[in-house]
Motif scaffolding. Sequence first.
Motif, PDB file in Angstrom:
ATOM      1  N   PRO A  39       0.810  -1.221   0.000  1.00 47.42           N
ATOM      2  CA  PRO A  39       0.000   0.000   0.000  1.00 47.42           C
ATOM      3  C   PRO A  39       0.843   1.270   0.000  1.00 47.42           C
ATOM      4  O   PRO A  39       1.934   1.311   0.557  1.00 47.42           O
ATOM      5  N   ILE A  40       0.282   2.273  -0.615  1.00 54.90           N
ATOM      6  CA  ILE A  40       0.876   3.606  -0.585  1.00 54.90           C
ATOM      7  C   ILE A  40       0.027   4.433   0.366  1.00 54.90           C
ATOM      8  O   ILE A  40      -0.970   5.028  -0.029  1.00 54.90           O
ATOM      9  N   GLY A  41       0.370   4.402   1.655  1.00 55.02           N
ATOM     10  CA  GLY A  41      -0.296   5.262   2.628  1.00 55.02           C
ATOM     11  C   GLY A  41      -1.430   4.666   3.428  1.00 55.02           C
ATOM     12  O   GLY A  41      -1.686   5.101   4.534  1.00 55.02           O
ATOM     13  N   ASN A  42      -2.156   3.693   2.926  1.00 53.66           N
ATOM     14  CA  ASN A  42      -3.309   3.168   3.646  1.00 53.66           C
ATOM     15  C   ASN A  42      -3.209   1.651   3.701  1.00 53.66           C
ATOM     16  O   ASN A  42      -3.268   0.976   2.670  1.00 53.66           O
ATOM     17  N   LEU A  43      -3.076   1.098   4.903  1.00 55.91           N
ATOM     18  CA  LEU A  43      -2.925  -0.349   5.067  1.00 55.91           C
ATOM     19  C   LEU A  43      -4.058  -1.142   4.423  1.00 55.91           C
ATOM     20  O   LEU A  43      -3.854  -2.267   3.985  1.00 55.91           O
ATOM     21  N   ALA A  44      -5.235  -0.559   4.330  1.00 59.54           N
ATOM     22  CA  ALA A  44      -6.387  -1.266   3.772  1.00 59.54           C
ATOM     23  C   ALA A  44      -6.301  -1.425   2.260  1.00 59.54           C
ATOM     24  O   ALA A  44      -7.102  -2.147   1.671  1.00 59.54           O
ATOM     25  N   ASP A  45      -5.326  -0.785   1.628  1.00 59.26           N
ATOM     26  CA  ASP A  45      -5.202  -0.859   0.172  1.00 59.26           C
ATOM     27  C   ASP A  45      -4.422  -2.069  -0.321  1.00 59.26           C
ATOM     28  O   ASP A  45      -4.074  -2.139  -1.491  1.00 59.26           O
ATOM     29  N   ILE A  46      -4.169  -3.042   0.518  1.00 56.31           N
ATOM     30  CA  ILE A  46      -3.465  -4.248   0.090  1.00 56.31           C
ATOM     31  C   ILE A  46      -4.461  -5.233  -0.522  1.00 56.31           C
ATOM     32  O   ILE A  46      -5.629  -5.269  -0.130  1.00 56.31           O
ATOM     33  N   THR A  47      -4.001  -6.015  -1.482  1.00 53.11           N
ATOM     34  CA  THR A  47      -4.898  -6.991  -2.103  1.00 53.11           C
ATOM     35  C   THR A  47      -4.891  -8.299  -1.318  1.00 53.11           C
ATOM     36  O   THR A  47      -3.946  -8.593  -0.564  1.00 53.11           O
ATOM     37  N   LEU A  48      -5.917  -9.097  -1.517  1.00 50.01           N
ATOM     38  CA  LEU A  48      -5.977 -10.405  -0.865  1.00 50.01           C
ATOM     39  C   LEU A  48      -4.828 -11.288  -1.339  1.00 50.01           C
ATOM     40  O   LEU A  48      -4.212 -12.004  -0.551  1.00 50.01           O
ATOM     41  N   ARG A  49      -4.532 -11.223  -2.629  1.00 46.88           N
ATOM     42  CA  ARG A  49      -3.429 -12.035  -3.156  1.00 46.88           C
ATOM     43  C   ARG A  49      -2.097 -11.607  -2.546  1.00 46.88           C
ATOM     44  O   ARG A  49      -1.269 -12.444  -2.208  1.00 46.88           O
ATOM     45  N   ALA A  50      -1.877 -10.305  -2.387  1.00 45.18           N
ATOM     46  CA  ALA A  50      -0.643  -9.829  -1.766  1.00 45.18           C
ATOM     47  C   ALA A  50      -0.529 -10.342  -0.332  1.00 45.18           C
ATOM     48  O   ALA A  50       0.534 -10.812   0.086  1.00 45.18           O
ATOM     49  N   LEU A  51      -1.615 -10.277   0.424  1.00 44.57           N
ATOM     50  CA  LEU A  51      -1.597 -10.807   1.790  1.00 44.57           C
ATOM     51  C   LEU A  51      -1.256 -12.289   1.790  1.00 44.57           C
ATOM     52  O   LEU A  51      -0.462 -12.756   2.607  1.00 44.57           O
ATOM     53  N   HIS A  52      -1.861 -13.030   0.876  1.00 47.16           N
ATOM     54  CA  HIS A  52      -1.620 -14.473   0.832  1.00 47.16           C
ATOM     55  C   HIS A  52      -0.163 -14.783   0.485  1.00 47.16           C
ATOM     56  O   HIS A  52       0.464 -15.632   1.119  1.00 47.16           O
ATOM     57  N   VAL A  53       0.382 -14.089  -0.491  1.00 44.90           N
ATOM     58  CA  VAL A  53       1.767 -14.334  -0.896  1.00 44.90           C
ATOM     59  C   VAL A  53       2.718 -13.956   0.234  1.00 44.90           C
ATOM     60  O   VAL A  53       3.677 -14.685   0.520  1.00 44.90           O
ATOM     61  N   LEU A  54       2.469 -12.839   0.913  1.00 43.99           N
ATOM     62  CA  LEU A  54       3.330 -12.454   2.040  1.00 43.99           C
ATOM     63  C   LEU A  54       3.259 -13.498   3.155  1.00 43.99           C
ATOM     64  O   LEU A  54       4.261 -13.797   3.799  1.00 43.99           O
ATOM     65  N   ALA A  55       2.080 -14.055   3.387  1.00 43.17           N
ATOM     66  CA  ALA A  55       1.936 -15.097   4.407  1.00 43.17           C
ATOM     67  C   ALA A  55       2.646 -16.373   3.982  1.00 43.17           C
ATOM     68  O   ALA A  55       3.217 -17.083   4.818  1.00 43.17           O
ATOM     69  N   LEU A  56       2.635 -16.678   2.705  1.00 39.64           N
ATOM     70  CA  LEU A  56       3.214 -17.905   2.169  1.00 39.64           C
ATOM     71  C   LEU A  56       4.737 -17.837   2.037  1.00 39.64           C
ATOM     72  O   LEU A  56       5.418 -18.858   2.107  1.00 39.64           O
ATOM     73  N   ALA A  57       5.269 -16.648   1.853  1.00 39.19           N
ATOM     74  CA  ALA A  57       6.702 -16.477   1.590  1.00 39.19           C
ATOM     75  C   ALA A  57       7.562 -16.981   2.741  1.00 39.19           C
ATOM     76  O   ALA A  57       7.213 -16.826   3.911  1.00 39.19           O
ATOM     77  N   ASP A  58       8.698 -17.573   2.372  1.00 34.77           N
ATOM     78  CA  ASP A  58       9.679 -18.007   3.369  1.00 34.77           C
ATOM     79  C   ASP A  58      10.543 -16.839   3.827  1.00 34.77           C
ATOM     80  O   ASP A  58      11.060 -16.854   4.949  1.00 34.77           O
ATOM     81  N   ALA A  59      10.724 -15.858   2.970  1.00 37.16           N
ATOM     82  CA  ALA A  59      11.517 -14.668   3.286  1.00 37.16           C
ATOM     83  C   ALA A  59      10.990 -13.517   2.444  1.00 37.16           C
ATOM     84  O   ALA A  59      10.333 -13.734   1.418  1.00 37.16           O
ATOM     85  N   ILE A  60      11.286 -12.298   2.895  1.00 34.87           N
ATOM     86  CA  ILE A  60      10.814 -11.121   2.178  1.00 34.87           C
ATOM     87  C   ILE A  60      11.998 -10.195   1.917  1.00 34.87           C
ATOM     88  O   ILE A  60      12.675  -9.755   2.851  1.00 34.87           O
ATOM     89  N   ALA A  61      12.260  -9.955   0.638  1.00 29.92           N
ATOM     90  CA  ALA A  61      13.285  -9.001   0.231  1.00 29.92           C
ATOM     91  C   ALA A  61      12.617  -7.635   0.183  1.00 29.92           C
ATOM     92  O   ALA A  61      11.568  -7.472  -0.439  1.00 29.92           O
ATOM     93  N   CYS A  62      13.223  -6.661   0.864  1.00 31.85           N
ATOM     94  CA  CYS A  62      12.566  -5.362   0.969  1.00 31.85           C
ATOM     95  C   CYS A  62      13.549  -4.209   0.870  1.00 31.85           C
ATOM     96  O   CYS A  62      14.727  -4.346   1.198  1.00 31.85           O
ATOM     97  N   GLU A  63      13.037  -3.099   0.423  1.00 29.75           N
ATOM     98  CA  GLU A  63      13.833  -1.896   0.237  1.00 29.75           C
ATOM     99  C   GLU A  63      14.402  -1.401   1.573  1.00 29.75           C
ATOM    100  O   GLU A  63      15.559  -1.010   1.648  1.00 29.75           O
ATOM    101  N   ASP A  64      13.592  -1.409   2.626  1.00 26.72           N
ATOM    102  CA  ASP A  64      14.025  -0.927   3.935  1.00 26.72           C
ATOM    103  C   ASP A  64      13.343  -1.768   5.010  1.00 26.72           C
ATOM    104  O   ASP A  64      12.125  -1.694   5.172  1.00 26.72           O
ATOM    105  N   THR A  65      14.125  -2.557   5.720  1.00 23.57           N
ATOM    106  CA  THR A  65      13.550  -3.439   6.752  1.00 23.57           C
ATOM    107  C   THR A  65      12.832  -2.634   7.830  1.00 23.57           C
ATOM    108  O   THR A  65      11.861  -3.116   8.407  1.00 23.57           O
ATOM    109  N   ARG A  66      13.287  -1.406   8.079  1.00 24.92           N
ATOM    110  CA  ARG A  66      12.644  -0.558   9.105  1.00 24.92           C
ATOM    111  C   ARG A  66      11.256  -0.131   8.673  1.00 24.92           C
ATOM    112  O   ARG A  66      10.422   0.204   9.514  1.00 24.92           O
ATOM    113  N   HIS A  67      10.987  -0.145   7.384  1.00 22.40           N
ATOM    114  CA  HIS A  67       9.662   0.202   6.872  1.00 22.40           C
ATOM    115  C   HIS A  67       8.790  -1.049   6.732  1.00 22.40           C
ATOM    116  O   HIS A  67       7.602  -1.033   7.058  1.00 22.40           O
ATOM    117  N   THR A  68       9.382  -2.126   6.248  1.00 22.87           N
ATOM    118  CA  THR A  68       8.612  -3.347   5.970  1.00 22.87           C
ATOM    119  C   THR A  68       8.227  -4.090   7.242  1.00 22.87           C
ATOM    120  O   THR A  68       7.122  -4.635   7.323  1.00 22.87           O
TER     121      THR A  68
END
Length: 129
Positions: A39-68
Amino acid sequence: MSTSPPIGKPSFDLALQAALQAAGPQHYPAGALYVVATPIGNLADITLRALHVLALADAIACEDTRHTAPLLRAYGLDGKPLIALHEHNEAEAAQGVIARLQAGQRVACVSDAGTPAVSDPGARLAAAC
């Protein structure tokens, strides 16, 4: 009778359940990189598929761990390994992600907001994969 959630910290438990029901039956191969829009600014703007993939992932590569990390915590998905992937280490970090993929892990790639693309970290990773 009100069905609104109580005021305070939002809970995404129902969204995670809906994500599992909606996206769970789809095929998510192991050893794959998943580019996930956040999401850009609003947590509610995430998709169901994005939530599912984040839950399924073994690890998350991210731009800034302090943000993610707080983003994942808000969704109840904290505790996953976070791999810093930014403009100063992207080539090296990509090799670490590729090693995880070769080991059969699912890795989600996110930027601070929006979809990792040409101007965000993630472009070199996607090209390397």
